[in-house]
Design a protein around this motif. Structure first.
Motif, PDB file in Angstrom:
ATOM      1  N   ILE A 134      26.971  36.575  40.571  1.00  0.00           N
ATOM      2  CA  ILE A 134      27.426  36.779  39.192  1.00  0.00           C
ATOM      3  C   ILE A 134      28.812  37.428  39.135  1.00  0.00           C
ATOM      4  N   PRO A 137      32.286  35.702  41.821  1.00  0.00           N
ATOM      5  CA  PRO A 137      32.984  34.482  41.379  1.00  0.00           C
ATOM      6  C   PRO A 137      33.904  34.730  40.177  1.00  0.00           C
ATOM      7  N   GLN A 138      33.462  35.580  39.266  1.00  0.00           N
ATOM      8  CA  GLN A 138      34.300  35.875  38.096  1.00  0.00           C
ATOM      9  C   GLN A 138      35.497  36.731  38.487  1.00  0.00           C
ATOM     10  N   TYR A 213      37.769  25.929  34.813  1.00  0.00           N
ATOM     11  CA  TYR A 213      36.831  25.108  34.025  1.00  0.00           C
ATOM     12  C   TYR A 213      36.067  25.930  32.988  1.00  0.00           C
ATOM     13  N   TYR A 214      36.167  27.245  33.062  1.00  0.00           N
ATOM     14  CA  TYR A 214      35.507  28.036  32.025  1.00  0.00           C
ATOM     15  C   TYR A 214      36.444  29.120  31.510  1.00  0.00           C
ATOM     16  N   LYS A 215      36.195  29.553  30.288  1.00  0.00           N
ATOM     17  CA  LYS A 215      36.964  30.650  29.714  1.00  0.00           C
ATOM     18  C   LYS A 215      36.266  31.954  30.010  1.00  0.00           C
TER      19      LYS A 215
ATOM     20  N   HIS B 101      30.587  31.492  34.177  1.00  0.00           N
ATOM     21  CA  HIS B 101      30.948  30.546  35.233  1.00  0.00           C
ATOM     22  C   HIS B 101      29.812  29.577  35.556  1.00  0.00           C
ATOM     23  N   CYS B 145      31.361  28.832  27.021  1.00  0.00           N
ATOM     24  CA  CYS B 145      32.549  28.888  26.164  1.00  0.00           C
ATOM     25  C   CYS B 145      32.694  27.644  25.298  1.00  0.00           C
TER      26      CYS B 145
END
Lengths: 216, 254
Positions: A134, A137-138, A213-215, B101, B145
């Motif tokens: 969790i 990666p962020q 690919y993500y915000k 993610h 998102c």
């Protein structure tokens, strides 16, 4: 000496420059995470010892640290300096870069909202799952631009290995320049570092795009 | 049987006594709403129940098993295996806390697969069925998102349900949503109530609390001021403090 001959000789140092670069990244990137976690430890003594070491590593020249690690053992306990300079070079570079990376990781870890920890805790993830699946990666996504910055610096810093006569590109450039009384080898070296860094920047921006690919 | 039992809970942050001797029991299948002014200790009670905060005194039990106990020196201790109790409950947060993610599907199945060691195929099938039930079919491969707030909250409810908890806590589940999105989330919670899911809901949605709950608790100043059936608390209360709170609440609702 013709230019092509110079380039040919300097290319023999290419593998050594690459060895410093890739091995340093291989060791310092994971080591930086460990240092960051120890630095953030709730144990006051551990976190302060780490804080002190990081301040030494960031506050003194890499060149000095490299000399200390290469020749220190000889002056301190009389162990003869090994002919293979790669080992002390990698140790010095890895520790130094790990110190810088650790502060980047720490900033990244602290920027992750508390809710991510709480949500994963409630779902029953254990501490290592929580961190690896969790949080990390962020963190990587957030710190990638700063990491790129350090990697670009590392490419140029590999030339510092010339101080302990590790025969990488810059050392060769200096040798040829002295023997030929020519500035040309330095220009060749400069071009080489520039191309190397162009490749680094290109691959890092590809990596950044891939993670976009993500915000957050 | 009581799914959750909290007895004489005390909790303070420094000098600030947030929970003063609070007791709360929740029976299987019961829906309990907790209302009250901000700073009254509602969220802290929920955070203590879900083990995000440690209590200073009292006792917590899940399914008759002690989470906390007093040792021979009368010191409050927590059970060593808290993850065992985390399997009993789920929590839906005010601001969702989905993992940004991961896709919707991965958000839902990752914990069942890697914590409960459920078969991935089975977890996926269950997740898809839950998504369908929550009117989220076709969203499984999107990232949080890419969803509206209301959808994100419904995904987070699915994520909690996928762990098959015995009790589900909601911490102001609609407070972070635009007014037009609260309805879809409340509808889903109401649906769960009809299916006899055991739930504790901290909320500011009075009409919703009244409609959905078996019992309403009014909390203020770190104590339970009043509790009872929704119609008793909302319509026939004798308690001055409750009357005052409800009056302020309704007069603020334009």
């Amino acid at each position: 000496m013709p230019l092509i001959k110079m380039i040919e000789i300097m290319c023999t140092g290419l593998s050594k420059t690459c060895a410093i670069f890739f091995l340093t990244l291989l060791f310092s990137l994971p080591l930086g995470i460990i240092i960051a976690l120890l630095r953030m430890s709730k144990n006051f003594i551990i976190s302060n010892i780490i804080k002190f070491f990081v301040s030494i590593l960031r506050g003194t020249p890499l060149m000095l640290q490299l000399l200390a690690i290469t020749y220190g053992p000889y002056y301190l306990v009389g162990i003869s300096v090994s002919r293979n300079k790669l080992i002390p070079v990698i140790i010095a570079f890895s520790i130094n870069y790990a110190a810088y990376f650790s502060e980047i990781y720490r900033g990244g870890i602290e920027s992750i909202p508390k809710g991510q920890y709480e949500a994963s805790e409630i779902l029953g993830y254990n501490r290592s799952q929580q961190f690896l699946k969790i949080i990390l990666p962020q963190v990587i996504r957030r710190i990638l631009p700063s990491i790129t910055n350090e990697i670009v610096t590392l490419v140029k810093d590999t030339s510092i290995a010339f101080t302990v006569s590790y025969v990488e590109i810059f050392t060769l450039a200096k040798q040829i320049a002295n023997s030929q009384t020519s500035f040309m080898p330095f220009i060749v070296a400069g071009v080489f570092y520039y191309i190397f860094n162009a490749l680094v920047s290109f691959s890092m921006s590809r990596a950044e795009k891939a993670m976009n690919y993500y915000k957050i | 049987m009581n799914v959750l039992e909290m007895n004489n809970i005390k909790k303070s942050f420094g000098e600030n006594n947030v929970l003063k001797d609070i007791s709360l029991q929740v029976k299987k299948g019961e829906v309990v709403s907790i209302i009250g002014p901000s700073g009254g200790g509602k969220s802290t009670l929920l955070r203590c129940a879900t083990l995000l905060e440690k209590i200073d005194g009292g006792e917590i039990k899940y399914m008759d098993e002690k989470v906390t106990y007093y040792d021979s020196k009368q010191k409050l201790c927590y059970n060593r295996n808290l993850n065992k109790f985390r399997k009993v409950f789920g929590l839906v947060f005010q601001n969702f806390n989905l993992f940004p993610h991961y896709t919707v599907l991965k958000n839902i199945i990752d914990a069942p697969v890697s914590v409960l060691t459920m078969d991935k195929q089975e977890a996926t099938e269950r997740a898809l069925a839950l998504l369908k039930k929550m009117d989220l079919s076709g969203k499984e491969n999107l990232y949080p998102c890419e969803l509206s707030g209301g959808m994100q909250q419904r995904v987070s409810i699915v994520r909690a349900l996928a762990m098959q908890p015995d009790i589900l806590f909601f911490d102001e589940p609609t407070s972070a949503l635009d007014p037009e999105l609260t309805g879809e989330v409340l509808k889903v919670i109401k649906q769960l109530a009809e299916e006899k899911m055991t739930m504790v809901i901290v909320t500011h949605e009075m009409a919703f609390a009244k409609a959905v709950s078996d019992r309403v608790i009014f909390m203020d100043g770190g104590v339970i001021v009043e509790q009872g059936k929704p119609e008793d608390v909302f319509e026939n209360t004798e308690n001055e403090r409750t009357k005052q709170f409800l009056k302020t609440y309704y007069s603020n609702a334009y």
